[in-house]
Each structure stands twice: as C-alpha cells, then as structure tokens.
Design an enzyme around this catalytic site. Sequence first.
Site, short mmCIF file in Angstrom:
data_model
loop_
_atom_site.label_atom_id
_atom_site.label_comp_id
_atom_site.label_asym_id
_atom_site.label_seq_id
_atom_site.Cartn_x
_atom_site.Cartn_y
_atom_site.Cartn_z
CE LYS A 19 -40.32 -46.94 -24.27
NZ LYS A 19 -39.59 -47.43 -23.10
CB ILE A 432 -19.95 -46.90 -12.15
CG1 ILE A 432 -19.89 -47.70 -10.71
CG2 ILE A 432 -20.01 -48.08 -13.29
CD1 ILE A 432 -18.74 -48.11 -10.49
CD GLU A 606 -25.93 -59.95 -22.52
OE1 GLU A 606 -25.75 -59.26 -21.49
OE2 GLU A 606 -26.10 -59.97 -23.74
CB CYS A 644 -23.44 -53.84 -13.34
SG CYS A 644 -23.59 -53.64 -15.26
CD GLU A 666 -25.56 -55.98 -8.94
OE1 GLU A 666 -25.88 -55.50 -10.08
OE2 GLU A 666 -26.10 -56.89 -8.37
CG HIS A 695 -30.03 -51.39 -10.38
ND1 HIS A 695 -28.84 -51.92 -9.95
CD2 HIS A 695 -29.75 -51.40 -11.71
CE1 HIS A 695 -28.03 -52.06 -10.86
NE2 HIS A 695 -28.67 -51.71 -12.13
N1 GLN Z 1 -19.97 -46.39 -17.12
C1 GLN Z 1 -21.45 -46.75 -17.45
C2 GLN Z 1 -22.30 -46.17 -16.65
O1 GLN Z 1 -22.00 -45.66 -15.66
C3 GLN Z 1 -21.54 -48.39 -17.09
C4 GLN Z 1 -22.72 -48.79 -17.36
C5 GLN Z 1 -23.12 -50.19 -17.00
O2 GLN Z 1 -22.37 -50.90 -16.45
N2 GLN Z 1 -24.02 -50.85 -17.83
O3 GLN Z 1 -23.36 -45.80 -16.97
ZN ZN Z 2 -22.97 -51.51 -14.06
#
Ligand code: GLN
Ligand code: ZN
Length: 757
Positions: A19, A432, A606, A644, A666, A695
Amino acid sequence: MALTHNLGFPRIGARRELKQALEAYWRKNIDAKQLQDQAKAIRKENWLLQKKTGLNLIPVGDFALYDHMLNMTALLGAIPDRFNSTQYDTMLDLYFAMARGTANQSAMEMTKWFNTNYHYIVPEFNSHTHFQITSEQLFDEINEAKALGISPKVVLIGPLTYLFLGKETEVNFNRLDLLPRLLPAYHEILSRIAALGVQWVQIDEPCLAFDLEEIWLEKLSEAYTTLRGSGPQLLLTTYFDAIDEHAARLKALPVDGLHIDLCRAPHQLDTFLADYPVNKVLSLGIIDGRNVWRADLSQALATLSQAQSFLGERLWIAPSCSLLHCPVDLELETRLDGEIKNWLAFSVQKLNEIVILGRGLNQGEASIQTSLQESVEARQARQQSKRIHHPVVQERVKKLTQRDCQRHLPFAQRQSLQQQYFQLPLLPTTTIGSFPQTTEIRKARAAFRKGEFSHVDYLEAMRAEIQNVIQQQEEIGLDVLVHGEAERNDMVEYFGEQLWGYAFTENGWVQSYGSRCVKPPILYGDIYRPEAMTVNWISYAQTLTSKPVKGMLTGPVTMLMWSFIRDDQPYSETALQLALAIRDEVKDLEQAGIGMIQIDEPAFREGLPLKKSAWSEYLQWAVKAFRIASSGIKDETQIHTHMCYSEFHDILPAIAEMDADVITIETSRSRMELLDAFAQFAYPNEIGPGVYDIHSPRIPDTDEMLALLEKALRCIPPQQLWVNPDCGLKTRNWAETDVALKKMVSAAHILRNRIVA
Ligand code: GLN
Ligand code: ZN
C-alpha cells in the site's frame, strides 16, 4: 506421502508495505524501479515465510500490484480499445491506467470477487478482443522464485473463469465466443511456464461454484481438452462453494488434479472420493482461508486420513482458497488479549496447521501429538470461555416472536402518520450520512486515540464539527439533516468497538482493492450492548436545528458481513444478536426525540450465497434481522435504510419485505434504469434513488439531476420519491460537496414547484 501446498498468499505485506509503495508511486514520490523493488522484496519475504513453514509447493503468480484478474488481462493482452489510443511509456503505466483511469480515460469497472469483500477489475470483451502475451511479469516472477530456491507452483486464473467474470461491451455479443481465440494464448503461456521447469500449474476455475449454464460446462471440457499436453501438470482449482453437482464431468476432465473447498462445502468429499480416477491428484481445502479461527486439527486429521485411505499418494492438503482474504501473521498482534489470540490463526499460522496435518498423515499421529493436544485445549477453552457466552443474550434471541419482527401498522398507515408528523415537502432532500472527513477530523480522532487529546478536547472538536455540518446543511437548504459521522473511523468498527463480543487487531489488514485495505473486527462472542452508542452525538445535532436529524446506524447484516464471524454457531443466530443490539439503539434514539433513523445495509447483497438454491434461506434470516432491528418503535418514527449498489433485480421482494419506510439506493451511474424494476414490482414504500455519483469528483449540473429525477418520476409517484446522492460524502471535499448539494436541492425545488403548480 501427502503433499502440502498453498493456493495464494496475502500480497499487501505484513505491514501494508505494498500500500505504502503504491501510494508513494502514484504521488510520484518514488519511481517505477523503486516500486518494483519494493514489490520484489514483498514477494521474497512471502515466499521465504512460506518456505520456512515446510510447505511442499509454494504459489508463484499470486502476487499482483493491483489485482490478479487485471494481471491476467495484462498477460493476455486483452487491453480495452480506449487504452490503445494512448501510448504508455511502460506496461506499468498502462496497467495502472486500466485500474484507476486517467484524466481522459475512464478506469475499467471494478466489482466484488464472488461473495468476498475483495474487488477485481472486470475484463472487457467484444468482437475485436484479441489475445496475445503482452506482459513478461509472470515469467520474471517464476525466475525470481527459482533463484530463491522456491519450488514454484504457478497460479493462473483459468480461461472459463476469466471469460465468465468479464463483461461484454458490445450488444449481441457473447463472451464465450472468444474461447477459441483465448485458448491458444493459454497454450502458449503454459508452454512457456513448462519451459521454465515448472511442473505444476494451479489453474483456478472458481466460476464452477456458481449456477452455470450448461453451455459453459460443455466448453469446460472443450477448453481442457485443448490445453492438454501444453506442458505442466494442471491442478484445476475451485473454491467458495460446492462443485459436486459437476463431479462426474470434472473427474473425466483431462487435467492432473482437482482442488475442492471442504470448509464452505464439506459434504462434497464423499462424492469426489467415490471412483476418483487413479491418475489424478485430489487437493483438499481443509483449512479455512476466509476466516481467522484456529482449526480443529483432530477433526481435520480424521477427514484427511479417511481420504488418504482412498487416495494414498494422490492426496494434497491446502487451505480452502487463497489466503488473500486473511491477515498475514498473528504474531504481529501485541495488544490482542492473550485468551482470544489463542483461538486464532492468520495466514502464517494456517500454513503451519497444514504442514502439521501433512506430518500427521505421513509420519503418524504420534508425531504431532503435542499440536493435536494444543488444538484440542484451545478449542475447549474457547467453547467454555465466559467471554463468549451470555445467557441473557441467548435468552432474548430465543424469546423473539413474530411480533418483534414487525411494525404495529402497515406502511400505508405509517406513511400518513409520518406525513402529519414531519410535514415534509414533496420530494424531500437529504444525504446518506457522512460529510467530508477532513484532515482535522482525522487528526482529532487520532489524537484522542493516542491520549494526546483529553475527553473534553475531543468532545469539543466533534461538537464543533457537528455544528459546522448542521449549519452547512441549513445553508444548502436540505430538508432532512444528518450529524455527519465525524466520530466514525469505519461504519462497522465504530459500533464493534462499543459492543461486547468484538475484538480488534492492530495489523489484521485484508486487501479490499488496489492499495485499499480493511481491518475487519473479530466477532467472537455473544453480542451485548452495554450502553447507547450514538445517542449523544445525534441528539446534540438535533438541538442545533428545527429540521429533523436522521440517526445513523449500521445494520445487522452489514455488521456481520464485514467482520470475521464466529464459526461456533450459525450466522443467522449471530445476526439476530446484532439485530437486538441495534434495536435497543433505535429505541434509545427514539426516546431521545430522534424521529428518523437510518439503518445502513450496504453489505446486504454481498451476503447472498453463490448458489440460488441457498438464497431464500439467507434472505429469510437477513430480512428478519433487519426487521427486528427496525421494529419495536412508534409508527411515527421513520426508518430509512441505504444500500450502495444497483443489482436489486433478483432480490426486490426481499427488499420490500424489509419494510423500511424509506430506502436510498445507487442509481445515478445506471441512469435510473433500476427504477423500472421497482415500478414493475410496485415497490410500496418510499425511495430515494441517488441522483449523483459521489465516487467521482465530477459534479453534474442541475439540469442533469433534474433529468434523472424526471425519469424517476415516470416510475415512482411523487409522494414516494426522495432526493439524495448515491452514497455518503466522506471521501469528497467540502468545495465539491457544497456545490453538488446546492445543485441537487435546486433540481428538487424546480420539480417540486412544477408538480404543485
Ligand atoms: N451512512 C454511511 C455514510 O454515509 C453509509 C456508507 C455506505 O453506504 N457504505 O458514509
Ligand atoms: Zn452507500
């Protein structure tokens, strides 16, 4: 003699050296030569570590600077067209351009590797795709290993899996049609490997664990018939689930051995042992490559002995899959509680277990008596430990009834109560959860951890941040606010640290993608919540505004999936314990006057098993866990959830059954395509389809978001629609966030006025 081998070793380095080197190279602090030297040093250390354990065969070719699927793409020269238009100075530059994109070329897509939290770079295929060896990396590594006195077994992704995991970039094109072009390239690779004196190649075909269409299975025979005699002996390797439905076909395949996963699918052993061909090796994945628990050596030895009586010399012993999914070395953990440490095994310890089992088989049980004894004692100590079992928790799970899994009123009635209560405008705007995690926030958290910040300093720093976040949101004009999550390092670790039953490591890193690593907490015992975990922060935020502040929690399924999970009870049981802890937190938030609570479940999908036949069982307990976490409150209290990703098509009924009042998902990258599915299914509750991709640093214009919302309105009635970004904003900076959210809010306003008018 039973032979011992490994399928793959973690490549990030025991202290994440890879890394550091990668990120230094990307920042241009070191040059390509320095990066390659660092990579070479990691490979050397890994090989020597493995050699020291006494393994017979050590994998070569399992290393990757970014990802092993991308390595295959580079080796095979399957470079997507858009990268051919630019001249890259070196293969390395091209490799990173494909992985990460450049200013004018978008990166190749990345997606989850089977049902793990590792992400691979998705190969792109169309009718122009041709294969031709373009990278010398693999062959160089073989020579490197040989120079160190390593007897290499070369690891390659097999041709079927390589095609299967890729995606078509042309309509009406089937990637399987590329097989005739692909096989000569594999033939050449294998011949070159043989020319270097390598005897065995581990050819990974994990796609066999999915429900494959017949045509793929037919091509499997065709492929391996073509590759027969290309040079080295082939060990066809599968993992992550059972492949016994294909046993007859696989036994007849012209390869020299098979590897099967006995940790995820122990039942398949008998099927393979029966009439196993006398000219083939059978490698048994007996040590779990995906979890961190010490093995039950006696039981493993018993299984192996039984297999040995059928197979004799043809028995090989291995971890179930590559150790990529495990941390490197338990010995690096200096702060882990001694009692818990004794229950664990990381990669190095797992290889030791394999070697011990090999010795037990080859030299008799007596030769490993001490190890067997230690393993039994560690196991008993774990089983009987007071730290694992809390009768109160177990009782509560037992007493759960249907009533605990449901809200009092059905959604339609809750919706009107909630409308009266919150008086939100049409198309309410929200986010979110997280807001930018600035350097100051990270510094404050680190200082507190190291004891440089007193409790008061820390509290003040976080409160200042919450004030800032609330004020910004008011200025932006959002309708439902959040506190910003500044106090959280990670959405699972944050809660794990406050629950009993979780342990944490210093160096237990696992690669997630490229240079990104995660340190999953170890869930070892019954889950107990000693006190409220989030109420102080959220209620402080609520005192600063008259708009509703959403409480933020991580859901039970995500808590489970992103941890190393205890293996002494079914996942479903552990999920219910987590659900109860979260349920208590939800109630505490409600009591503190918080009217909206979001329970994030980004890992819900997942967790789906690879095989469809196992889906319903998983979905049943996963949905139940969510419902337990989100029930037991007033009907006015509004439950949100967030996921997401956008592959919902297969699981919409389960999503609806979770019965969250609002779900945010998403959708911006797929331009709201997913909503058709929600509309067709007549998804009853409220939905916030993400209107921009967080992203990417790119900020879409108001018009673009407006267009997406208009599209959404063609599927979703306005009373059901929310407006929000795709995911949390913690990786973005404030300048981007501010502009993007203002545009989002104005898009919502324009549309709102139009509907009302
Ligand atoms: N509540 C979290 C954030 O906003 C949700 C993160 C996610 O979906 N991985 O970071
Ligand atoms: Zn998310």
